[in-house]
Design an enzyme around this catalytic site. Structure first.
Site, mmCIF file in Angstrom:
data_model
loop_
_atom_site.group_PDB
_atom_site.id
_atom_site.type_symbol
_atom_site.label_atom_id
_atom_site.label_comp_id
_atom_site.label_asym_id
_atom_site.label_seq_id
_atom_site.Cartn_x
_atom_site.Cartn_y
_atom_site.Cartn_z
ATOM 1 C CG HIS A 56 115.797 -103.558 55.509
ATOM 2 N ND1 HIS A 56 115.839 -104.769 54.878
ATOM 3 C CD2 HIS A 56 117.041 -103.046 55.376
ATOM 4 C CE1 HIS A 56 117.035 -104.963 54.373
ATOM 5 N NE2 HIS A 56 117.806 -103.941 54.675
HETATM 6 P P1 TYD Z 1 120.153 -101.088 52.319
HETATM 7 O O1 TYD Z 1 119.630 -102.363 51.775
HETATM 8 O O2 TYD Z 1 119.179 -100.197 53.034
HETATM 9 O O3 TYD Z 1 121.397 -101.343 53.281
HETATM 10 P P2 TYD Z 1 121.561 -102.282 54.562
HETATM 11 O O4 TYD Z 1 120.333 -103.104 54.714
HETATM 12 O O5 TYD Z 1 122.749 -103.101 54.276
HETATM 13 O O6 TYD Z 1 121.810 -101.418 55.742
HETATM 14 O O7 TYD Z 1 120.838 -100.271 51.123
HETATM 15 C C1 TYD Z 1 121.602 -99.119 51.351
HETATM 16 C C2 TYD Z 1 121.575 -98.284 50.066
HETATM 17 O O8 TYD Z 1 122.172 -98.996 48.983
HETATM 18 C C3 TYD Z 1 120.170 -97.907 49.632
HETATM 19 O O9 TYD Z 1 120.210 -96.550 49.198
HETATM 20 C C4 TYD Z 1 119.892 -98.782 48.453
HETATM 21 C C5 TYD Z 1 121.262 -99.109 47.889
HETATM 22 N N1 TYD Z 1 121.331 -100.457 47.322
HETATM 23 C C6 TYD Z 1 121.382 -100.635 45.957
HETATM 24 O O10 TYD Z 1 121.360 -99.666 45.170
HETATM 25 N N2 TYD Z 1 121.470 -101.910 45.453
HETATM 26 C C7 TYD Z 1 121.493 -102.991 46.268
HETATM 27 O O11 TYD Z 1 121.570 -104.149 45.767
HETATM 28 C C8 TYD Z 1 121.415 -102.798 47.687
HETATM 29 C C9 TYD Z 1 121.420 -103.961 48.630
HETATM 30 C C10 TYD Z 1 121.340 -101.511 48.168
#
Ligand code: TYD
Length: 137
Positions: free
Chosen positions: A52
């Site tokens: 992303h």
């Molecule tokens: P995401 O940022 O999509 O994960 P990555 O990029 O590491 O693969 O986040 C995964 C899940 O965690 C999503 O449901 C949102 C949640 N999340 C939070 O609640 N707080 C945060 O600070 C982060 C980074 C994610």
């Protein structure tokens, strides 16, 4: 924003026979104030994270333990970084598509971020990301 705006930053390292110490001060060692810290751990072998971009968020990524790769893509060029030192990290500017892969066993990925978690700041669709960066350039 281009991948050239992102860079590896070497952190202070206080070496000591009792164990080394590094530190990060917001606005001093990294180019933003820290509003949030999160970390990835227990990542199964073969997993990818990320995939992303963020509209406004600045991030700094450190391999606190083990190693992994961060791939940055500005819509025109991509750059792969291998992170494996706890005294350096990768600054990632806004509007940069990124994914993380090649996690070693026991890897811990710490991310310092410039704002609190906001789902509205995410761009999760690559085609939409490309349309946005191409519109800006
Ligand atoms: P995401 O940022 O999509 O994960 P990555 O990029 O590491 O693969 O986040 C995964 C899940 O965690 C999503 O449901 C949102 C949640 N999340 C939070 O609640 N707080 C945060 O600070 C982060 C980074 C994610």
């Amino acid at each position: 924003m281009s991948v050239e705006n992102c860079k590896l930053i070497e952190l202070p390292k206080i070496t000591d026979p009792r164990g080394n110490l590094s530190f990060i001060e917001g606005g001093q060692h990294i180019p933003f104030e820290i509003k949030r810290v999160y970390y990835l751990y227990d990542v199964p072998g073969g997993s990818d994270r990320g995939s992303h971009a963020h509209k406004n968020l600045h991030q700094f990524i450190v391999a606190m333990s083990g190693s992994f790769d961060v791939v940055l893509d500005d819509g025109k060029q991509t750059k792969r970084y291998h992170l494996n030192r706890s005294y350096q990290g990768l600054y990632v500017c806004p509007m940069m598509w990124r994914y993380l892969d090649n996690f070693s066993s026991g890897a811990v990925c710490m991310v310092l971020a410039s704002s609190h978690y906001e789902e509205d700041d995410y761009i999760r669709n690559y085609e939409q990301f490309l349309a946005m960066v191409n519109r800006k350039s």
